[in-house]
Design a protein around this motif. Structure first.
Motif, mmCIF file in Angstrom:
data_model
loop_
_atom_site.group_PDB
_atom_site.id
_atom_site.type_symbol
_atom_site.label_atom_id
_atom_site.label_comp_id
_atom_site.label_asym_id
_atom_site.label_seq_id
_atom_site.Cartn_x
_atom_site.Cartn_y
_atom_site.Cartn_z
ATOM 1 N N LEU A 145 0.795 -1.225 0.097
ATOM 2 C CA LEU A 145 0.038 0.149 0.003
ATOM 3 C C LEU A 145 0.879 1.252 -0.138
ATOM 4 O O LEU A 145 0.590 2.287 -0.749
ATOM 5 C CB LEU A 145 -0.998 0.019 1.278
ATOM 6 N N LEU A 146 1.973 1.283 0.744
ATOM 7 C CA LEU A 146 2.866 2.365 0.858
ATOM 8 C C LEU A 146 3.271 2.595 -0.475
ATOM 9 O O LEU A 146 3.705 3.846 -1.050
ATOM 10 C CB LEU A 146 3.837 2.026 2.053
ATOM 11 N N GLU A 147 3.852 1.533 -1.288
ATOM 12 C CA GLU A 147 4.568 1.657 -2.633
ATOM 13 C C GLU A 147 3.485 2.199 -3.515
ATOM 14 O O GLU A 147 3.664 2.915 -4.648
ATOM 15 C CB GLU A 147 4.735 0.385 -2.862
ATOM 16 N N GLN A 148 2.152 2.008 -3.399
ATOM 17 C CA GLN A 148 1.062 2.423 -4.208
ATOM 18 C C GLN A 148 0.785 4.195 -3.844
ATOM 19 O O GLN A 148 -0.134 4.725 -4.573
ATOM 20 C CB GLN A 148 -0.321 1.891 -4.087
ATOM 21 N N GLY A 149 1.369 4.509 -2.805
ATOM 22 C CA GLY A 149 1.054 6.017 -2.329
ATOM 23 C C GLY A 149 -0.027 6.127 -1.190
ATOM 24 O O GLY A 149 -0.431 7.285 -1.113
ATOM 25 N N VAL A 150 -0.483 5.004 -0.884
ATOM 26 C CA VAL A 150 -1.251 5.224 0.362
ATOM 27 C C VAL A 150 -0.578 5.760 1.476
ATOM 28 O O VAL A 150 0.571 5.500 1.868
ATOM 29 C CB VAL A 150 -1.759 3.736 0.587
ATOM 30 N N THR A 151 -1.446 6.597 2.169
ATOM 31 C CA THR A 151 -0.652 7.474 3.190
ATOM 32 C C THR A 151 -1.321 7.004 4.509
ATOM 33 O O THR A 151 -2.608 6.914 4.771
ATOM 34 C CB THR A 151 -0.725 9.191 3.001
ATOM 35 N N PHE A 152 -0.645 6.992 5.508
ATOM 36 C CA PHE A 152 -0.845 6.670 7.062
ATOM 37 C C PHE A 152 -0.406 7.852 7.951
ATOM 38 O O PHE A 152 0.220 8.512 7.797
ATOM 39 C CB PHE A 152 -0.161 5.232 7.488
ATOM 40 N N SER A 153 -1.298 7.947 9.035
ATOM 41 C CA SER A 153 -0.984 8.955 10.039
ATOM 42 C C SER A 153 0.315 8.580 11.022
ATOM 43 O O SER A 153 0.751 9.450 11.329
ATOM 44 C CB SER A 153 -2.258 8.879 10.955
ATOM 45 N N GLY A 154 0.538 7.283 10.887
ATOM 46 C CA GLY A 154 1.980 6.950 11.894
ATOM 47 C C GLY A 154 1.471 6.454 13.036
ATOM 48 O O GLY A 154 2.274 6.003 13.737
ATOM 49 N N LEU A 155 0.304 6.611 13.362
ATOM 50 C CA LEU A 155 -0.288 6.025 14.521
ATOM 51 C C LEU A 155 -0.644 4.326 14.540
ATOM 52 O O LEU A 155 -1.484 4.112 13.669
ATOM 53 C CB LEU A 155 -1.572 6.842 15.132
ATOM 54 N N VAL A 156 -0.192 3.716 15.622
ATOM 55 C CA VAL A 156 -0.424 2.279 15.573
ATOM 56 C C VAL A 156 -0.918 2.030 16.902
ATOM 57 O O VAL A 156 -0.163 2.459 17.799
ATOM 58 C CB VAL A 156 0.791 1.537 14.974
ATOM 59 N N ASP A 157 -2.116 1.597 17.166
ATOM 60 C CA ASP A 157 -2.476 1.170 18.480
ATOM 61 C C ASP A 157 -3.674 -0.014 18.363
ATOM 62 O O ASP A 157 -3.738 -0.417 17.398
ATOM 63 C CB ASP A 157 -3.281 2.446 19.148
ATOM 64 N N ALA A 158 -4.312 -0.275 19.654
ATOM 65 C CA ALA A 158 -5.153 -1.217 19.651
ATOM 66 C C ALA A 158 -6.569 -0.625 19.756
ATOM 67 O O ALA A 158 -7.250 -1.084 20.354
ATOM 68 C CB ALA A 158 -4.830 -1.949 21.168
ATOM 69 N N TYR A 159 -6.684 0.341 18.715
ATOM 70 C CA TYR A 159 -7.878 1.224 18.620
ATOM 71 C C TYR A 159 -8.432 1.611 20.173
ATOM 72 O O TYR A 159 -9.396 1.277 20.461
ATOM 73 C CB TYR A 159 -9.192 0.265 17.830
ATOM 74 N N GLU A 160 -7.631 2.648 20.424
ATOM 75 C CA GLU A 160 -7.905 3.181 22.009
ATOM 76 C C GLU A 160 -8.638 4.443 21.668
ATOM 77 O O GLU A 160 -8.046 5.504 21.564
ATOM 78 C CB GLU A 160 -6.543 3.292 22.638
ATOM 79 N N VAL A 161 -9.895 4.143 21.545
ATOM 80 C CA VAL A 161 -10.856 5.339 21.447
ATOM 81 C C VAL A 161 -11.856 5.519 22.537
ATOM 82 O O VAL A 161 -12.587 4.178 22.917
ATOM 83 C CB VAL A 161 -11.439 5.222 19.926
ATOM 84 N N LYS A 162 -11.985 6.281 23.222
ATOM 85 C CA LYS A 162 -13.026 6.884 24.259
ATOM 86 C C LYS A 162 -12.937 5.674 25.239
ATOM 87 O O LYS A 162 -13.883 5.039 25.696
ATOM 88 C CB LYS A 162 -14.111 7.005 23.491
ATOM 89 N N GLY A 163 -11.598 5.366 25.802
ATOM 90 C CA GLY A 163 -11.597 4.424 26.944
ATOM 91 C C GLY A 163 -11.798 2.956 26.454
ATOM 92 O O GLY A 163 -11.662 2.145 27.509
ATOM 93 N N THR A 164 -11.935 2.659 25.142
ATOM 94 C CA THR A 164 -11.902 1.180 24.786
ATOM 95 C C THR A 164 -10.471 0.879 24.089
ATOM 96 O O THR A 164 -9.755 1.685 23.919
ATOM 97 C CB THR A 164 -12.980 0.867 23.900
ATOM 98 N N SER A 165 -10.372 -0.389 24.054
ATOM 99 C CA SER A 165 -9.189 -1.038 23.252
ATOM 100 C C SER A 165 -9.175 -2.472 23.102
ATOM 101 O O SER A 165 -9.802 -3.247 23.812
ATOM 102 C CB SER A 165 -7.902 -0.539 24.530
#
Length: 513
Positions: A145-165
């Motif tokens: 995907l990176l080779e195709q130009g897809v861009t990422f935020s750089g954040l990698v996590d366990a989907y830690e959103v609003k107290g969940t993970s």
């Protein structure tokens, strides 16, 4: 409007997963007659020759098209809507294991945690070898995907959103946290660079079959009916949540459903595959959550508050409780499967419960009053439980007994029946009381067409149908009944993985042929 889909779903107990959604709005399912698809011979106004036809320009369809273009194949993508991207517009990120991004951040996890969790979530009904292949391929897919130009935020996590993970840091977030920004534009550019032809407002209506082999597809286009002759057809048409017959078949009541996704998930790809002899995958996963009657799938505070509160009581057509109402704390999609075990399901709450829940969102009871004033057809209000039951057509004595038993649990601080979280036990002892039929907001369906590890469509004897593939959610074999959320963004990884595998397999057959 950009939608943080998971954050909303957690609040409403609706359907969702890290990897679907887009322009969200309530709408009635289309009738099967509106979305009929067939393998019968069609009368074409013209014929176009190509190597590979891809039906659908969403996450998986774009991956397949780009991979086939890289291999040098002539590719035509048929997209029924005016825009490409499909449900991919709302995808937030993609699963990855042992990726370069994880290594740079010092993150790691054992893949056995993923495999054990996912297989257990499917009651070991899924293919563990298929899961292992997905996990093993994920790092290389992200590099691609990176080779195709897809861009990422750089954040990698366990989907830690609003107290969940989740349980592992598998979530690789796209730029701006949405594939509409990070994925779709880059893949569209790659299609243009590789000479892939994407035809929008081109609705595939039938497969072209010859001697049990897929040799193309018919599509209704701006230029009339066109026959696209090809050596391989890749179905990437998405789910079937707008097909009323299929919803009923799998236990849904179409009168109490909100479509929580982009349009044209009409099951046409599934129908075409079945008419070509495909084996139907009988335990598909439906992504969704519970909602209040006739509230559109958006950021409605009332839906979020009462879904998040879990202090209401759920009863069925017999006025009996049937579950611990806090199951969405484990997986906000779990209540869907529970509700589908009932002919009807209702949420029962008091004004004070609503007030407490709304306060979490800095909102007041005016939200509740506005909703009641709209007069939802499957909502009732009364000063006593027997009156409420009579208004809704339930047994007054049975409902009163259910409430009495529940209030007893609240007094003891222990739910002796279902073991509901004690902090959520709130007495139902003062009116007005409210009863609302539970609606389901369906985000997408995952599965329907039986496939193998290369995305080939299998017939009723488990043998590949020559030239025919199904990818993305149309042909996903990873899940059963419910989309698990402990491991994030596996559906998106499957879309990329299955798209690439199908394109590579189809190309190999082209070369051999």
């Amino acid at each position: 409007m950009d939608i943080d889909r998971r954050a909303f779903l957690r609040g409403t107990v609706l359907l969702g997963a890290a990897g679907a959604a887009g322009a969200l709005a309530g709408c009635a399912p289309k009738s099967p007659a509106d979305t009929a698809a067939s393998t019968k011979e069609q009368v074409a106004d013209k014929t176009v020759q190509t190597d590979i036809v891809v039906i659908g320009a969403g996450m998986s369809g774009l991956a397949a098209a780009v991979q086939a273009g890289i291999e040098g194949d002539r590719v035509v993508v048929l997209e029924s809507t005016p825009n490409i991207g499909g449900s991919g517009f709302g995808v937030e990120g993609i699963f990855g294991w042992n990726t370069q991004m994880q290594k740079e951040l010092g993150l790691s996890f054992d893949k056995s945690l993923v495999l054990r969790s996912e297989l257990a979530s499917a009651n070991y009904g899924a293919d563990g070898a298929l899961w292992e292949s997905l996990v093993d391929d994920s790092s290389e897919n992200i590099d691609w995907l990176l080779e195709q130009g897809v861009t990422f935020s750089g954040l990698v996590d366990a989907y830690e959103v609003k107290g969940t993970s989740g349980i592992v840091p598998s979530m690789h977030w796209f730029e701006d946290g949405i594939a509409k920004v990070g994925y779709v534009p880059a893949m569209q550019r790659r299609c243009e660079e590789l000479g892939v032809e994407i035809i929008t407002e081109a609705r595939a209506s039938a497969l072209a079959m010859q001697d049990s082999t897929a040799v193309g597809a018919y599509a209704e286009t701006k230029d009339g009916m066109v026959k696209f002759e090809a050596q391989a057809v890749i179905i990437a048409s998405g789910g079937w949540q707008e097909d009323e017959d299929l919803l009923v078949k799998h236990g849904f009541d179409p009168e109490c459903i909100i479509n929580a996704n982009v349009s044209d998930h009409d099951g046409s790809g599934l129908k075409m595959a079945l008419e070509a002899g495909a084996k139907e995958f009988m335990r598909p996963c439906v992504e969704g959550v519970t909602s209040l009657p006739e509230l559109s799938f958006d950021r409605d505070v009332l839906a979020q508050a009462l879904g998040l509160g879990n202090s209401s009581v759920w009863v069925n057509q017999d006025a009996k409780r049937f579950t611990n109402e806090d199951s969405n704390a484990v997986n906000f999609e779990l209540p869907v499967t529970t509700i589908l075990n009932q002919r009807q399901a209702y949420t029962l709450f008091t004004r004070s419960i609503a007030e407490e829940a709304l306060a979490q969102f800095d909102a007041g009871l005016d939200k509740l009053d506005e909703w009641i004033a709209r007069g939802p057809s499957t909502t009732w209000m009364a000063e006593s439980i027997p009156e409420l039951a009579e208004a809704a057509g339930l047994d007054p004595e049975a409902l009163q007994q259910t409430v009495d038993d529940y209030n007893g649990f609240c007094a003891q601080g222990i739910d002796s029946t279902f073991g509901k979280d004690p902090s959520l036990l709130k007495r139902l002892d003062k009116g007005p009381f409210y009863l609302a039929r539970i609606w389901l907001a369906v985000d997408t369906t995952i599965g329907g067409i039986t496939t193998d590890k290369d995305g080939r469509v299998l017939d009723t004897s488990w043998q590949p149908i020559s030239g025919l593939y199904a990818i993305g959610v149309a042909g996903c074999m990873l899940y059963r009944d419910v989309y698990p959320i402990d491991v994030c963004a596996t559906a998106c990884q499957n879309s990329i993985n299955s798209g690439r595998k199908a394109a590579l397999h189809a190309h190999a057959n082209l070369v051999q042929g």
